[in-house]
Design a protein around this motif. Structure first.
Motif, PDB file in Angstrom:
ATOM      1  N   SER A 226       3.756  -2.163  -4.498  1.00 22.13           N
ATOM      2  CA  SER A 226       4.560  -1.120  -5.141  1.00 22.13           C
ATOM      3  C   SER A 226       5.001  -0.067  -4.117  1.00 22.13           C
ATOM      4  CB  SER A 226       3.742  -0.430  -6.234  1.00 22.13           C
ATOM      5  OG  SER A 226       2.668   0.279  -5.640  1.00 22.13           O
ATOM      6  N   PHE A 227       5.992   0.713  -4.509  1.00 23.84           N
ATOM      7  CA  PHE A 227       6.477   1.836  -3.695  1.00 23.84           C
ATOM      8  C   PHE A 227       5.318   2.749  -3.282  1.00 23.84           C
ATOM      9  CE2 PHE A 227       7.948   6.236  -3.428  1.00 23.84           C
ATOM     10  CZ  PHE A 227       9.040   6.148  -2.568  1.00 23.84           C
ATOM     11  N   GLU A 228       4.506   3.093  -4.267  1.00 24.89           N
ATOM     12  CA  GLU A 228       3.393   4.020  -4.030  1.00 24.89           C
ATOM     13  C   GLU A 228       2.403   3.448  -3.000  1.00 24.89           C
ATOM     14  OE1 GLU A 228       1.608   5.245  -7.770  1.00 24.89           O
ATOM     15  OE2 GLU A 228      -0.199   5.865  -6.715  1.00 24.89           O
ATOM     16  N   GLU A 229       2.100   2.176  -3.136  1.00 28.80           N
ATOM     17  CA  GLU A 229       1.161   1.523  -2.210  1.00 28.80           C
ATOM     18  C   GLU A 229       1.717   1.526  -0.784  1.00 28.80           C
ATOM     19  OE1 GLU A 229       0.320  -2.519  -3.296  1.00 28.80           O
ATOM     20  OE2 GLU A 229      -1.186  -2.765  -1.722  1.00 28.80           O
ATOM     21  N   ILE A 230       2.983   1.182  -0.642  1.00 24.07           N
ATOM     22  CA  ILE A 230       3.608   1.151   0.689  1.00 24.07           C
ATOM     23  C   ILE A 230       3.578   2.548   1.306  1.00 24.07           C
ATOM     24  CG2 ILE A 230       5.811   0.817   1.924  1.00 24.07           C
ATOM     25  CD1 ILE A 230       4.957  -1.850   0.956  1.00 24.07           C
ATOM     26  N   VAL A 231       3.997   3.540   0.539  1.00 26.15           N
ATOM     27  CA  VAL A 231       4.088   4.904   1.075  1.00 26.15           C
ATOM     28  C   VAL A 231       2.717   5.416   1.500  1.00 26.15           C
ATOM     29  CG1 VAL A 231       4.522   7.296   0.384  1.00 26.15           C
ATOM     30  CG2 VAL A 231       6.243   5.531  -0.075  1.00 26.15           C
ATOM     31  N   LYS A 232       1.690   5.141   0.712  1.00 25.10           N
ATOM     32  CA  LYS A 232       0.347   5.635   1.044  1.00 25.10           C
ATOM     33  C   LYS A 232      -0.256   4.886   2.231  1.00 25.10           C
ATOM     34  CE  LYS A 232      -0.780   7.270  -3.606  1.00 25.10           C
ATOM     35  NZ  LYS A 232      -1.638   7.055  -4.798  1.00 25.10           N
ATOM     36  N   LEU A 233      -0.150   3.575   2.241  1.00 27.28           N
ATOM     37  CA  LEU A 233      -0.800   2.814   3.311  1.00 27.28           C
ATOM     38  C   LEU A 233      -0.087   2.962   4.649  1.00 27.28           C
ATOM     39  CD1 LEU A 233      -2.083   1.367   0.703  1.00 27.28           C
ATOM     40  CD2 LEU A 233      -2.757  -0.319   2.394  1.00 27.28           C
ATOM     41  N   TYR A 234       1.223   3.177   4.612  1.00 30.03           N
ATOM     42  CA  TYR A 234       1.976   3.264   5.862  1.00 30.03           C
ATOM     43  C   TYR A 234       2.104   4.683   6.391  1.00 30.03           C
ATOM     44  CZ  TYR A 234       3.241  -1.679   6.113  1.00 30.03           C
ATOM     45  OH  TYR A 234       3.196  -3.049   6.241  1.00 30.03           O
ATOM     46  N   TYR A 235       1.316   5.614   5.838  1.00 30.72           N
ATOM     47  CA  TYR A 235       1.392   6.991   6.366  1.00 30.72           C
ATOM     48  C   TYR A 235       1.187   7.001   7.882  1.00 30.72           C
ATOM     49  CZ  TYR A 235       0.450  11.813   7.493  1.00 30.72           C
ATOM     50  OH  TYR A 235       0.506  13.052   8.088  1.00 30.72           O
ATOM     51  N   ASP A 236       0.167   6.300   8.366  1.00 34.28           N
ATOM     52  CA  ASP A 236      -0.127   6.332   9.808  1.00 34.28           C
ATOM     53  C   ASP A 236       0.993   5.712  10.641  1.00 34.28           C
ATOM     54  OD1 ASP A 236      -2.436   7.510   9.005  1.00 34.28           O
ATOM     55  OD2 ASP A 236      -3.789   5.954   9.762  1.00 34.28           O
ATOM     56  N   TYR A 237       1.636   4.668  10.099  1.00 33.18           N
ATOM     57  CA  TYR A 237       2.811   4.113  10.783  1.00 33.18           C
ATOM     58  C   TYR A 237       3.886   5.180  10.933  1.00 33.18           C
ATOM     59  CZ  TYR A 237       2.135  -0.960  11.217  1.00 33.18           C
ATOM     60  OH  TYR A 237       1.731  -2.207  11.600  1.00 33.18           O
ATOM     61  N   ALA A 238       4.076   5.965   9.864  1.00 32.18           N
ATOM     62  CA  ALA A 238       5.140   6.975   9.895  1.00 32.18           C
ATOM     63  C   ALA A 238       4.865   8.018  10.974  1.00 32.18           C
ATOM     64  CB  ALA A 238       5.284   7.638   8.525  1.00 32.18           C
ATOM     65  N   LEU A 239       3.588   8.128  11.368  1.00 29.33           N
ATOM     66  CA  LEU A 239       3.266   9.051  12.459  1.00 29.33           C
ATOM     67  C   LEU A 239       3.049   8.316  13.777  1.00 29.33           C
ATOM     68  CD1 LEU A 239       2.546  10.748   9.740  1.00 29.33           C
ATOM     69  CD2 LEU A 239       1.843  12.360  11.511  1.00 29.33           C
ATOM     70  N   GLY A 240       3.443   7.065  13.821  1.00 32.79           N
ATOM     71  CA  GLY A 240       3.483   6.324  15.083  1.00 32.79           C
ATOM     72  C   GLY A 240       2.290   5.436  15.372  1.00 32.79           C
ATOM     73  N   ALA A 241       1.302   5.370  14.457  1.00 28.07           N
ATOM     74  CA  ALA A 241       0.109   4.555  14.710  1.00 28.07           C
ATOM     75  C   ALA A 241       0.125   3.298  13.848  1.00 28.07           C
ATOM     76  CB  ALA A 241      -1.159   5.364  14.428  1.00 28.07           C
ATOM     77  N   GLY A 242       0.289   2.147  14.485  1.00 28.41           N
ATOM     78  CA  GLY A 242       0.387   0.891  13.740  1.00 28.41           C
ATOM     79  C   GLY A 242      -0.917   0.117  13.708  1.00 28.41           C
ATOM     80  N   ASN A 243      -0.957  -0.905  12.826  1.00 25.65           N
ATOM     81  CA  ASN A 243      -2.035  -1.902  12.839  1.00 25.65           C
ATOM     82  C   ASN A 243      -3.452  -1.340  12.771  1.00 25.65           C
ATOM     83  OD1 ASN A 243      -0.649  -4.322  12.752  1.00 25.65           O
ATOM     84  ND2 ASN A 243      -0.233  -4.320  14.939  1.00 25.65           N
TER      85      ASN A 243
END
Ligand code: GAZ
Length: 264
Positions: free
Chosen positions: A206-223
């Protein structure tokens, strides 16, 4: 009855492709899905099986043989369970489908580069690069199925490949305020994208799941990597995402704490 085992990260786009494929075939239960937590060290037994590589998804067959790479696994599933095929069967259409799919790498990379960027001066260039990909897709869809919805007459392999990436790009809506321009040069790809995102076989995340789990990606930290001042990754499995608050959107300003993200 032994089954093939798919080691995967449920929120990873490369895993979701396979779930969509199996769903479309009505074969979701033919494969056992085993969740891997990428925020903790990998199980040494699994590392032996993958010869030290860590990228998921990984498929283990009943006899222990290992297969990797989502695009390879998509075709493997389609050929192993042939009662209802998802890929095209006509040689010309298969060629068109392959060409279309050949753009998934650049498309995925441009979306991830955009969300992971921390330099405001680069935002416009990153948005333009992604928009160029959408225009390429728009052109191909017009060329091969101008009046229709999908690349061909029904949802198929191309849609398995791209839908999971377009869903991840919900992180761009949220963290970058990105939206496709409502102009003619994006109209066909917008119609396609909307149909892909709402199809009953593609609703694994879901949208909510993606947005919450990818917070760290949005700040440049992947995987599963850790940001400064944090002890938990936004990719942790516990606390599970439904109980966490929506993350702050001010990614260019600061890093939210574990507590603020509901990770403790
Ligand atoms: N080519 C492989 C496939 O199966 O298609 C890719 C698999 C892959 O990258 N898996 C990642 C993984 O298992 C998770 S999903 N990582 C854990 C580990 O220990 O290796 C995508 C990007 C990107 C960065 C990350 C991802 C992503 O670009 O979603 O571009 C599309 C990783 C910077």
């Amino acid at each position: 009855m032994p089954k093939p085992v798919l080691y995967h990260i449920p929120v990873c786009p490369f895993s979701q492709r396979l779930e969509i494929m199996l769903e479309l075939k009505g074969m979701r239960d033919a494969v056992e899905f085993r969740v891997v937590d990428i925020t903790i060290p990998r199980d040494p037994e699994l590392l032996v099986k993958t010869k030290g590589t860590t990228a998921l998804p990984v498929l283990e067959l009943e006899d222990g043989r290992i297969l990797k790479e989502s695009l390879v696994l998509l075709r493997y599933f389609d050929e192993r369970y042939p009662e209802k095929t998802v890929a095209r069967s006509d040689p010309y259409e298969r060629a068109v489908e392959r060409l279309f799919i050949s753009h998934e790498g650049p498309f995925g990379n441009n979306g991830y580069r955009f969300v992971m960027n921390g330099d405001r001066a680069k935002t416009d260039g990153l948005r333009d690069a992604l928009l160029a990909d959408y225009r390429w897709l728009n052109g191909k869809l017009i060329q091969h199925n101008p009046e229709g919805t999908f690349l061909f007459d029904r949802i198929g392999l191309a849609e398995c490949v791209f839908t999971s990436l377009m869903m991840r790009f919900w992180f761009l809506d949220y963290y970058e305020g990105f939206a496709l321009p409502e102009t003619a040069e994006y109209a066909r790809v917008a119609r396609w994208g909307a149909a892909c995102l709402t199809h009953p076989a593609t609703q694994q995340v879901s949208f909510e799941e993606i947005v919450k789990l990818y917070y760290d990606y949005a700040l440049g930290a992947g995987n599963g990597a850790l940001l400064a001042g944090r002890v938990r990754s936004s990719f942790v499995l516990q606390p599970d995402w439904p109980g966490r608050p929506m993350p702050p959107k001010d990614k260019y300003e600061r890093i939210a704490s574990d507590a603020e993200l509901g990770l403790l």
